[in-house]
Design a protein around this motif. Structure first.
Motif, PDB file in Angstrom:
ATOM      1  N   THR A 113       3.682   0.104  49.749  1.00  0.00           N
ATOM      2  CA  THR A 113       2.283  -0.309  49.552  1.00  0.00           C
ATOM      3  C   THR A 113       1.752   0.279  48.246  1.00  0.00           C
ATOM      4  O   THR A 113       0.554   0.265  48.000  1.00  0.00           O
ATOM      5  N   GLU A 114       2.649   0.822  47.434  1.00  0.00           N
ATOM      6  CA  GLU A 114       2.228   1.478  46.195  1.00  0.00           C
ATOM      7  C   GLU A 114       2.946   0.786  45.048  1.00  0.00           C
ATOM      8  O   GLU A 114       4.167   0.692  45.037  1.00  0.00           O
ATOM      9  N   LEU A 115       2.177   0.277  44.076  1.00  0.00           N
ATOM     10  CA  LEU A 115       2.759  -0.612  43.074  1.00  0.00           C
ATOM     11  C   LEU A 115       3.825   0.046  42.199  1.00  0.00           C
ATOM     12  O   LEU A 115       4.798  -0.590  41.844  1.00  0.00           O
ATOM     13  N   LEU A 160       5.512  -6.018  32.946  1.00  0.00           N
ATOM     14  CA  LEU A 160       5.022  -5.714  34.297  1.00  0.00           C
ATOM     15  C   LEU A 160       4.653  -4.235  34.398  1.00  0.00           C
ATOM     16  O   LEU A 160       3.605  -3.871  34.930  1.00  0.00           O
ATOM     17  N   LEU A 161       5.513  -3.361  33.850  1.00  0.00           N
ATOM     18  CA  LEU A 161       5.257  -1.917  33.872  1.00  0.00           C
ATOM     19  C   LEU A 161       3.971  -1.582  33.106  1.00  0.00           C
ATOM     20  O   LEU A 161       3.121  -0.827  33.586  1.00  0.00           O
ATOM     21  N   VAL A 162       3.841  -2.178  31.915  1.00  0.00           N
ATOM     22  CA  VAL A 162       2.646  -1.938  31.088  1.00  0.00           C
ATOM     23  C   VAL A 162       1.387  -2.368  31.841  1.00  0.00           C
ATOM     24  O   VAL A 162       0.373  -1.663  31.867  1.00  0.00           O
ATOM     25  N   THR A 163       1.462  -3.537  32.504  1.00  0.00           N
ATOM     26  CA  THR A 163       0.293  -4.053  33.229  1.00  0.00           C
ATOM     27  C   THR A 163      -0.041  -3.171  34.428  1.00  0.00           C
ATOM     28  O   THR A 163      -1.219  -2.955  34.732  1.00  0.00           O
ATOM     29  N   ILE A 164       0.988  -2.661  35.115  1.00  0.00           N
ATOM     30  CA  ILE A 164       0.745  -1.770  36.258  1.00  0.00           C
ATOM     31  C   ILE A 164       0.017  -0.510  35.782  1.00  0.00           C
ATOM     32  O   ILE A 164      -0.946  -0.051  36.412  1.00  0.00           O
ATOM     33  N   LEU A 165       0.466   0.035  34.634  1.00  0.00           N
ATOM     34  CA  LEU A 165      -0.193   1.235  34.084  1.00  0.00           C
ATOM     35  C   LEU A 165      -1.633   0.909  33.670  1.00  0.00           C
ATOM     36  O   LEU A 165      -2.551   1.707  33.884  1.00  0.00           O
ATOM     37  N   HIS A 166      -1.838  -0.269  33.084  1.00  0.00           N
ATOM     38  CA  HIS A 166      -3.176  -0.705  32.675  1.00  0.00           C
ATOM     39  C   HIS A 166      -4.086  -0.850  33.900  1.00  0.00           C
ATOM     40  O   HIS A 166      -5.259  -0.456  33.874  1.00  0.00           O
ATOM     41  N   THR A 173      -6.241   3.554  41.059  1.00  0.00           N
ATOM     42  CA  THR A 173      -5.295   3.594  42.180  1.00  0.00           C
ATOM     43  C   THR A 173      -4.287   2.467  42.044  1.00  0.00           C
ATOM     44  O   THR A 173      -4.566   1.446  41.412  1.00  0.00           O
ATOM     45  N   LEU A 174      -3.094   2.679  42.636  1.00  0.00           N
ATOM     46  CA  LEU A 174      -2.100   1.605  42.691  1.00  0.00           C
ATOM     47  C   LEU A 174      -1.756   1.291  44.152  1.00  0.00           C
ATOM     48  O   LEU A 174      -0.762   0.637  44.430  1.00  0.00           O
ATOM     49  N   TYR A 175      -2.556   1.809  45.069  1.00  0.00           N
ATOM     50  CA  TYR A 175      -2.336   1.586  46.495  1.00  0.00           C
ATOM     51  C   TYR A 175      -2.831   0.182  46.831  1.00  0.00           C
ATOM     52  O   TYR A 175      -4.009  -0.136  46.652  1.00  0.00           O
ATOM     53  N   LEU A 176      -1.928  -0.678  47.296  1.00  0.00           N
ATOM     54  CA  LEU A 176      -2.254  -2.107  47.434  1.00  0.00           C
ATOM     55  C   LEU A 176      -3.505  -2.403  48.277  1.00  0.00           C
ATOM     56  O   LEU A 176      -4.348  -3.184  47.853  1.00  0.00           O
ATOM     57  N   PRO A 177      -3.650  -1.790  49.478  1.00  0.00           N
ATOM     58  CA  PRO A 177      -4.875  -2.096  50.243  1.00  0.00           C
ATOM     59  C   PRO A 177      -6.145  -1.667  49.509  1.00  0.00           C
ATOM     60  O   PRO A 177      -7.211  -2.247  49.711  1.00  0.00           O
ATOM     61  N   MET A 178      -6.042  -0.643  48.641  1.00  0.00           N
ATOM     62  CA  MET A 178      -7.214  -0.159  47.907  1.00  0.00           C
ATOM     63  C   MET A 178      -7.534  -1.053  46.707  1.00  0.00           C
ATOM     64  O   MET A 178      -8.694  -1.289  46.402  1.00  0.00           O
ATOM     65  N   LEU A 195      -3.754 -12.414  30.064  1.00  0.00           N
ATOM     66  CA  LEU A 195      -2.508 -11.827  29.568  1.00  0.00           C
ATOM     67  C   LEU A 195      -1.887 -10.905  30.609  1.00  0.00           C
ATOM     68  O   LEU A 195      -0.682 -10.931  30.839  1.00  0.00           O
ATOM     69  N   SER A 196      -2.737 -10.090  31.274  1.00  0.00           N
ATOM     70  CA  SER A 196      -2.188  -9.185  32.289  1.00  0.00           C
ATOM     71  C   SER A 196      -1.687  -9.975  33.492  1.00  0.00           C
ATOM     72  O   SER A 196      -0.665  -9.629  34.104  1.00  0.00           O
ATOM     73  N   GLY A 197      -2.373 -11.083  33.817  1.00  0.00           N
ATOM     74  CA  GLY A 197      -1.900 -11.959  34.898  1.00  0.00           C
ATOM     75  C   GLY A 197      -0.547 -12.546  34.575  1.00  0.00           C
ATOM     76  O   GLY A 197       0.362 -12.588  35.414  1.00  0.00           O
ATOM     77  N   LEU A 198      -0.390 -12.978  33.322  1.00  0.00           N
ATOM     78  CA  LEU A 198       0.885 -13.546  32.869  1.00  0.00           C
ATOM     79  C   LEU A 198       1.999 -12.507  32.933  1.00  0.00           C
ATOM     80  O   LEU A 198       3.106 -12.788  33.403  1.00  0.00           O
ATOM     81  N   ALA A 199       1.680 -11.272  32.489  1.00  0.00           N
ATOM     82  CA  ALA A 199       2.688 -10.202  32.499  1.00  0.00           C
ATOM     83  C   ALA A 199       3.094  -9.850  33.923  1.00  0.00           C
ATOM     84  O   ALA A 199       4.274  -9.599  34.206  1.00  0.00           O
ATOM     85  N   LEU A 200       2.101  -9.834  34.850  1.00  0.00           N
ATOM     86  CA  LEU A 200       2.410  -9.533  36.253  1.00  0.00           C
ATOM     87  C   LEU A 200       3.351 -10.578  36.839  1.00  0.00           C
ATOM     88  O   LEU A 200       4.287 -10.259  37.561  1.00  0.00           O
ATOM     89  N   LEU A 201       3.069 -11.844  36.512  1.00  0.00           N
ATOM     90  CA  LEU A 201       3.861 -12.923  37.112  1.00  0.00           C
ATOM     91  C   LEU A 201       5.250 -13.056  36.486  1.00  0.00           C
ATOM     92  O   LEU A 201       6.196 -13.444  37.152  1.00  0.00           O
TER      93      LEU A 201
END
Length: 455
Positions: A113-115, A160-166, A173-178, A195-201
Motif C-alpha cells: 500500500t506504499e508507492l 515513474l520514480l521521478v514522479t513518485i518522488l514529486h 505521503t506515499l501511502y495509497l489510502p492517504m 506530464l506526471s500522469g504520462l510518466a506514471l502510466l
C-alpha cells in the motif's frame, strides 16, 4: 500476510539444502502448500482492505492476482523438470532458487500500500527474470532478448520514480489510502499534471505491454525457458495491468491523456491478432496473442468504470492461466520435436491423442468460448467500451474474430494434417505433463462456477 511470505522465503533454503533425490518433490510440495494456504485471500470481505498493515494490504484488485502468483510457482517448477534433466544438481538448485526469489517480490508488488515499496518490488522482479532468460534461454539471441527487456523496462520506469518522488514532495505521503484523501485537486490543464500522469502510466504501459512498446515481449518469450515464459505471460504482464488500475484511480477520469493510449491499445489488439495469423513460430504466436489480450485489459482499465474494472480483472486472471497452459503445451511439443516451427511440428494428434485434448481445451479458453471466464471478461469489457463509445465495437469485434481465427489456425496446424516425414519416433506424454495441464485447467473450470471471486 506473513504466513504466506515467510513460507515463501523458506522455500529458498529448501531448494538449496534438499538432497538431490528429493529436490523437485520437496520444492513442488512446499510451494503447492503455500498456494493452497493463499486461497484464503479470496474470501470476500466488506472492508476496503483485508490484513491491513503499514506496508501491505489486500483488496479486491490484488487478492486474485496474489493467489494466481502463488498458484503458478509449483506449476513453473513442475514444467521445468524435463528441461533441466541433464544439468548438474548445483544448476538445478540455482534455477529453482531464481524462480523462488521472484515470488516474494511479486507478492509485495501486488499487496503493497506504499508507492515506493511498490516501485522497488516492481523493478526487483526484473533481475531474476533477466537471469532466467540470459542463462537458461534456448538460442544465442537470448542475450539480445535480455537487453531488450532490461532497457525497455528501465527507460520507461525512471520517469515513474521521478514522479513518485514529486508526488511525495506534493502530498507528504506515499501511502495509497492517504494519497486519495490528501491529493488536492490541481489545475487539470497544467502541463505538469499531464506530464506526471504520462510518466506514471508509461512504465506500466511498457510492462503490460501496449502496442508500440511491445517489441521486447515476443523476443523475451521466444528465448526464455518454459518457466520464464510462464512467469512473463502469467504474472509480469499483470504487474502492468495492476499498476494501471491502481494509478488511474487517483488521476482525473476526464483527462484527455487517456485517449491516445486507449486508441493505441485497441488498435494494437487488432494488429497483433493479425500478426498472429502469419506467425511461423509457435511461441511467438502465443506471445503476440498475449499482447492482443492485454490491449483489451489496458483499454478497460483506462475507462475507469465498475464494469470495465471487473472485466479487466477477470481477463487478467483467465489470460494468466490460459497463456501459461499454452506455453506449457508448446514446450511439450518442443521437447519432443526440438522445433517451434509450426510446419515442422504438425499433425501430432495420432501420436499424442491425450495432449490434443489439452490443446483443444486451452485453445477454446483462449478464443473465449462460452461459458469460460475469458468469454465473461471479453463480453464485459466490450459492453463497457461500447457504452463509453459505440465506435469501439468495430475494433473489439474484429479483434475477437481474428482471435478465433488464429487460435483455430494454431490448433489445426499443430494437431491435424499429415505428419512430417522426419518425425518417426516420439516419446509418450508423461504423468507430470498431465498433472501440469490439470492444475492449469481446474482453476479455470472452477472459476466458471463462481466468477465473483475474481471480479
Amino acid at each position: 500476510m506473513l504466513k504466506i511470505i515467510i513460507p515463501t522465503v523458506m522455500l529458498l533454503p529448501t531448494a538449496l539444502l534438499s538432497p538431490p533425490k528429493f529436490l523437485w518433490s520437496n520444492t513442488t510440495t512446499h510451494s503447492l502448500l503455500v498456494a493452497l494456504i493463499s486461497l484464503q485471500w479470496l474470501t470476500p470481505s466488506y472492508l476496503p482492505h483485508k490484513n491491513l498493515t503499514p506496508w501491505t494490504g489486500i483488496d479486491q484488485i490484488s487478492s486474485p492476482l496474489l493467489v494466481l502468483s502463488c498458484w503458478l510457482l509449483p506449476l513453473m517448477i513442475l514444467a521445468s523438470q524435463n528441461h533441466l534433466h541433464h544439468e548438474p544438481v548445483s544448476r538445478k538448485r540455482i534455477f529453482t532458487s531464481t524462480l523462488i526469489m521472484i515470488q516474494p517480490f511479486i507478492i509485495l508488488a501486488f499487496s503493497t500500500t506504499e508507492l515506493m515499496l511498490f516501485y522497488i518490488s516492481f523493478e526487483a522482479t526484473l533481475i531474476p527474470t533477466l537471469i532466467l532468460i540470459t542463462r537458461w534461454g534456448s538460442q544465442p539471441e537470448r542475450l539480445n532478448a535480455g537487453i531488450y527487456l532490461l532497457f525497455y523496462t528501465l527507460i520507461s520506469s525512471l520517469p515513474l520514480l521521478v514522479t513518485i518522488l514529486h508526488l511525495h514532495t506534493q502530498t507528504g505521503t506515499l501511502y495509497l489510502p492517504m494519497i486519495k484523501l490528501t491529493l488536492s485537486t490541481p489545475p487539470y490543464n497544467s502541463w505538469t499534471t499531464s506530464l506526471s500522469g504520462l510518466a506514471l502510466l508509461m512504465a506500466f504501459m511498457v510492462k503490460a505491454p501496449l502496442y508500440g512498446v511491445h517489441l521486447w515481449l515476443p523476443k523475451a518469450h521466444v528465448e526464455a525457458p518454459i518457466a520464464g515464459s510462464m512467469l512473463l505471460a502469467a504474472l509480469l504482464l499483470k504487474l502492468g495491468g495492476y499498476g494501471i488500475m491502481r494509478i488511474t484511480l487517483f488521476m482525473n477520469p476526464s483527462s484527455n491523456l487517456f485517449y491516445p493510449f486507449l486508441a493505441m491499445a485497441l488498435w494494437g489488439s487488432l494488429m497483433t491478432s493479425s500478426i498472429c495469423l502469419r506467425q511461423t513460430d509457435l511461441k511467438s504466436l502465443i506471445a503476440y496473442s498475449s499482447v492482443s489480450h492485454m490491449g483489451l485489459v489496458i483499454a478497460a482499465a483506462l475507462i475507469q468504470t465498475h464494469w470495465s474494472y471487473s472485466g479487466a480483472m477477470i481477463l487478467m486472471i483467465s489470460h494468466g492461466l490460459t497463456s501459461s497452459m499454452l506455453f506449457c503445451l508448446a514446450n511439450s511439443n518442443y521437447e519432443r520435436t526440438h522445433s517451434r516451427i509450426l510446419l515442422l511440428t504438425r499433425g501430432l494428434q495420432p501420436l499424442l491423442p491425450l495432449m490434443t485434448t489439452w490443446w483443444l481445451l486451452a485453445n477454446l479458453t483462449n478464443m473465449a468460448l462460452p461459458p469460460t471466464t475469458n468469454f465473461m471478461a471479453e463480453l464485459t469489457i466490450m459492453i463497457s467500451l461500447f457504452d463509453w463509445s459505440p465506435f469501439t465495437i468495430i475494433l473489439t469485434g474484429t479483434a475477437t474474430f481474428l482471435t478465433a481465427s488464429y487460435t483455430l489456425f494454431m490448433f489445426l496446424t499443430t494437431q491435424r494434417g499429415p505428419l512430417p516425414p522426419h518425425i518417426t519416433t516420439i516419446q509418450n506424454s508423461s504423468t507430470r505433463e498431465h498433472i501440469l495441464m490439470t492444475l492449469h485447467i481446474i482453476p479455470m473450470l472452477l472459476l466458471i462456477l463462481k466468477p465473483s471471486l475474481i471480479a
